[in-house]
Design an enzyme around this catalytic site. Structure first.
Site, PDB file in Angstrom:
ATOM      1  N   TYR A  79      26.369 -55.457  -0.710  1.00 40.78           N
ATOM      2  CA  TYR A  79      24.702 -55.387   0.003  1.00 40.78           C
ATOM      3  C   TYR A  79      25.028 -53.704   0.320  1.00 40.78           C
ATOM      4  CZ  TYR A  79      21.934 -58.968  -1.133  1.00 40.78           C
ATOM      5  OH  TYR A  79      21.146 -59.872  -1.837  1.00 40.78           O
ATOM      6  N   HIS A  82      20.517 -47.495   2.311  1.00 42.68           N
ATOM      7  CA  HIS A  82      19.926 -46.564   1.823  1.00 42.68           C
ATOM      8  C   HIS A  82      18.962 -45.813   2.573  1.00 42.68           C
ATOM      9  CE1 HIS A  82      23.023 -45.934  -0.767  1.00 42.68           C
ATOM     10  NE2 HIS A  82      22.410 -46.556  -2.085  1.00 42.68           N
ATOM     11  N   GLY A 163      27.239 -43.882  -7.217  1.00 43.47           N
ATOM     12  CA  GLY A 163      29.209 -42.913  -6.599  1.00 43.47           C
ATOM     13  C   GLY A 163      28.962 -43.119  -5.027  1.00 43.47           C
ATOM     14  N   ILE A 164      28.217 -42.089  -4.097  1.00 39.71           N
ATOM     15  CA  ILE A 164      29.013 -41.953  -2.514  1.00 39.71           C
ATOM     16  C   ILE A 164      27.780 -42.459  -1.732  1.00 39.71           C
ATOM     17  CG2 ILE A 164      31.275 -41.183  -3.091  1.00 39.71           C
ATOM     18  CD1 ILE A 164      30.745 -38.638  -1.343  1.00 39.71           C
ATOM     19  N   SER A 165      27.206 -42.719  -0.691  1.00 39.75           N
ATOM     20  CA  SER A 165      26.440 -42.226  -0.037  1.00 39.75           C
ATOM     21  C   SER A 165      27.256 -42.476   1.637  1.00 39.75           C
ATOM     22  CB  SER A 165      25.555 -43.610   0.653  1.00 39.75           C
ATOM     23  OG  SER A 165      26.175 -45.009   0.765  1.00 39.75           O
ATOM     24  N   CYS A 181      28.353 -54.264   3.045  1.00 36.13           N
ATOM     25  CA  CYS A 181      29.678 -54.449   1.985  1.00 36.13           C
ATOM     26  C   CYS A 181      30.522 -56.115   2.135  1.00 36.13           C
ATOM     27  CB  CYS A 181      30.712 -53.130   2.427  1.00 36.13           C
ATOM     28  SG  CYS A 181      29.585 -51.927   1.726  1.00 36.13           S
TER      29      CYS A 181
END
Length: 230
Positions: A79, A82, A163-165, A181
């Site tokens: 999890y 965003h 991708g990334i955050s 995570c």
């Protein structure tokens, strides 16, 4: 991981918050088009409204509240959150032109974020056995580190998406609705939390410079043009 032919990657920034289902479908379609040879690579920078996403390894017990919508992302990982103040960068790259090495890709993405943070005098690093980028927090106790960037990718037919955050100035309290995570012994942080005042456009500019140093040249494309090609 630059391409041998140095073909530029389309660089797209969306100004308005992007609904997650729309972004997910757009990524899938673009990745399929790249795999078929009908479109070029792209990096898509955006923000989402507040939401949680579940990766393929998500544990249901790690979702602690339903205060925000929850979406099945289909990427690796567990999890994550965003929301506004977080820069999400979705990468649709053709690994057939970049070495076909997924581990190298993940390390390259981590290095990209680390390079970006270094430009703001934030010392960040990888953590053995954990994907993402971390900042040591001795002020919080021995061995403490906070995660400032999450990384989750999916590869289909050797084309990447997700991708990334990177946390610039999100509401960190929003992470309280999940076990981020799957990690319970460390925290999360952001530029703002670390006392670094950087605007989203400033960070975007740095992200582009540091991306090009690792992955090769880029060319500006509008999100409208990107979505029309999907």
């Amino acid at each position: 991981m630059a391409r041998a032919d140095l073909m530029p990657v389309q660089w797209v920034i969306s100004a308005a918050p992007m609904p997650y289902p729309e972004a997910l479908e757009a990524m899938r379609r673009r990745a399929a088009a790249i795999a078929a040879g009908d479109a070029g690579e792209a990096v898509w920078l955006l923000e989402h409204p507040p939401l949680y996403t579940a990766g393929t390894s998500a544990v249901p017990a790690d979702l602690l509240t339903d205060r925000f919508p929850v979406y099945d992302a289909g990427r690796g990982g567990q999890y994550t959150y965003h929301g506004p103040g977080q820069r999400v960068a979705y990468l649709m790259l053709d690994l057939r032109e970049r070495g076909r090495d997924i581990r190298c890709l993940v390390q390259g993405l981590e290095g990209w974020v680390i390079d970006t943070l270094a430009a703001y005098n934030v010392v960040a690093e990888r953590s053995a056995g954990r994907i993402g980028v971390w900042v040591n927090r001795p002020d919080k106790g021995p061995g403490r580190a906070d995660k400032i960037a999450a990384i989750g990718v999916r590869v289909s037919k050797w084309v990447t998406f997700h991708g990334i955050s990177l946390n610039i100035s999100p509401d960190l309290d929003h992470y309280a609705g999940i076990v981020p995570c799957g990690i319970t012994d460390q925290g999360v942080t952001s530029f703002e939390d670390l006392g670094q005042l950087a605007s989203m456009p400033e960070v975007d500019s740095t992200l582009r410079t540091t991306f090009e140093s690792r992955f090769g040249p880029t060319v500006t494309t509008t999100d409208e043009a990107l979505l029309r090609t999907l």
